[in-house]
Design an enzyme around this catalytic site. Sequence first.
Site, PDB file in Angstrom:
ATOM      1  N   GLY A   1     -11.722  14.570  41.711  1.00 33.61           N
ATOM      2  CA  GLY A   1     -11.410  13.586  40.680  1.00 33.61           C
ATOM      3  C   GLY A   1     -12.647  13.366  39.847  1.00 33.61           C
ATOM      4  O   GLY A   1     -13.599  12.759  40.297  1.00 33.61           O
ATOM      5  N   HIS A   2     -12.663  13.939  38.656  1.00 31.71           N
ATOM      6  CA  HIS A   2     -13.828  13.799  37.793  1.00 31.71           C
ATOM      7  C   HIS A   2     -13.508  12.821  36.669  1.00 31.71           C
ATOM      8  O   HIS A   2     -12.514  12.980  35.978  1.00 31.71           O
ATOM      9  CB  HIS A   2     -14.231  15.161  37.219  1.00 31.71           C
ATOM     10  CG  HIS A   2     -14.787  16.068  38.266  1.00 31.71           C
ATOM     11  ND1 HIS A   2     -15.043  17.399  38.059  1.00 31.71           N
ATOM     12  CD2 HIS A   2     -15.138  15.822  39.548  1.00 31.71           C
ATOM     13  CE1 HIS A   2     -15.541  17.927  39.174  1.00 31.71           C
ATOM     14  NE2 HIS A   2     -15.590  16.992  40.081  1.00 31.71           N
TER      15      HIS A   2
ATOM     16  N   ASP B   1     -18.125  12.689  44.573  1.00 29.97           N
ATOM     17  CA  ASP B   1     -18.100  11.461  43.758  1.00 29.97           C
ATOM     18  C   ASP B   1     -19.482  11.074  43.245  1.00 29.97           C
ATOM     19  O   ASP B   1     -19.768   9.892  43.038  1.00 29.97           O
ATOM     20  CB  ASP B   1     -17.513  10.274  44.555  1.00 29.97           C
ATOM     21  CG  ASP B   1     -16.145  10.595  45.119  1.00 29.97           C
ATOM     22  OD1 ASP B   1     -15.368  11.236  44.412  1.00 29.97           O
ATOM     23  OD2 ASP B   1     -15.877  10.217  46.277  1.00 29.97           O
TER      24      ASP B   1
ATOM     25  N   GLN C   1     -16.251  18.172  44.790  1.00 28.42           N
ATOM     26  CA  GLN C   1     -16.717  17.633  46.079  1.00 28.42           C
ATOM     27  C   GLN C   1     -18.259  17.736  46.131  1.00 28.42           C
ATOM     28  O   GLN C   1     -18.886  17.712  45.091  1.00 28.42           O
ATOM     29  CB  GLN C   1     -16.056  18.325  47.276  1.00 28.42           C
ATOM     30  CG  GLN C   1     -14.561  18.028  47.412  1.00 28.42           C
ATOM     31  CD  GLN C   1     -13.691  18.919  46.552  1.00 28.42           C
ATOM     32  OE1 GLN C   1     -13.859  20.111  46.530  1.00 28.42           O
ATOM     33  NE2 GLN C   1     -12.738  18.327  45.861  1.00 28.42           N
TER      34      GLN C   1
END
Length: 431
Positions: free
Chosen positions: A47-48, A20, A231
């Site tokens: 999650g980009h 993140d 990650q």
Amino acid sequence: MTDREKSIQNVAVIGAQWGDEGKGKIVDLLCEDFDVVARYQGGHNAGHTVKFADKHFALRLVPSGIIHPDKLCLLGNGMVIDPQALLEEVMGLREAGVVIEDNLLISDSAHCILPYHKALDLAREEAAGVAKIGTTGRGIGPAYESKVGRYGIRIADLVDPDVLKQKIDFTCAERNAVLSGVYKTTTFDPQKLYDDYLRYGEVIAKRIVHGTEWINEQIRAGKRVMFEGAQGTMLDIDHGTYPFVTSSSTIVGGICTGLGVAPKHIHKVIGVGKAYTTRVGGGAFPTELNDEHGEHLRKRGNEFGTVTGRPRRTGWLDLPVLRTAATINGLDEIALTKLDVLDEFDEIPVCVAYNVRGKSWKSFPAFAVAHNDYQPEYRTFKGWKQSTAGITSFDELPQAAQDYVRFLEDETETRASIISTGPRREETILR
Ligand code: IMP
């Protein structure tokens, strides 16, 4: 341009903390100069977030390069792919106006996530109680277990009905026995799984390539490749805060195995790190703040998971973590994100070392992870107390903010060549 810069063809963008860090923005920003964007590990646990032309894209499996119509994107062999999640993501992106045709390719050797992987992930987490890892619940760990256990189902198997049938029958029977016997939970019908996965194979067949051959052909042809990490270094299966990690090689070495690309083809490594620290899930977090400062970082930094929506744990900048990332990945540069989130603090402590049982550590000591007995040693910086949002030149940053960045550079021996001062592409300092 120096001779070294001229010889830089392929660049890796890697998370330098616990994920993140804002890799999506950095990949998107640099993407213009590249022909191919390839992912080498992980799955839809990632999650980009990318903001482009006033639109907000949340990418999970598909490389961030997909937003640019002229880039080729590869899901590499080191990934674990849930075909249903992939199809949903592609549909969502198309609805948002993103063109996905021949520009998205999938390695034939990537592994598949099946519903029993997800069920096992969830059942284990529940059974683990307070020792739970805090996974994303997407089946990532169990899918990598199947791979390493040598009974995983690969993308190539989806277009080979006999092999698929035999593999699903075998693995499903075994997993069902664990699900019902150990975890007393629902099992899966192998025939239904076979029908579903055969259908997925039909839908994605035209995108499947011999990934290793394909990417090496691109490199030989002089195309520029960006390797997009998911990650972060501290979530790496070998080098992270084990067992509170993900199940893949998130570090630069993962590129070689996760794409079949030789080390000599990785010419530059950029580590993406936030100006403070966050993590989701359980595990050691020496600089964690469980007070109003932590809450301020969470609110101002919008620190809620892209995939799960979970509030992220927040804390001060941790230099032993960044130094570890710089060493393991051989970072050439740091992209420092979310500097503006620190704008309102009176004072900003930075962890320079840990004291673990009377000994000072300047990098992350593996043995202490299990006990979580770190005493962070802080150096406190004066806050700049003015807005840096949207600043595009280093000289325009308040002196205290410049000092903060320079200290980080000195301590990691790595230049912060990119500094992000907001979510938009143009809110960036390029040095
Ligand atoms: P898993 O990857 O779902 O098995 O989760 C293992 C650990 O990695 C958990 O602590 C997750 O919160 C963390 N994790 C997985 N993917 C991400 C990510 O993209 N960003 C941040 N943390 C992640």
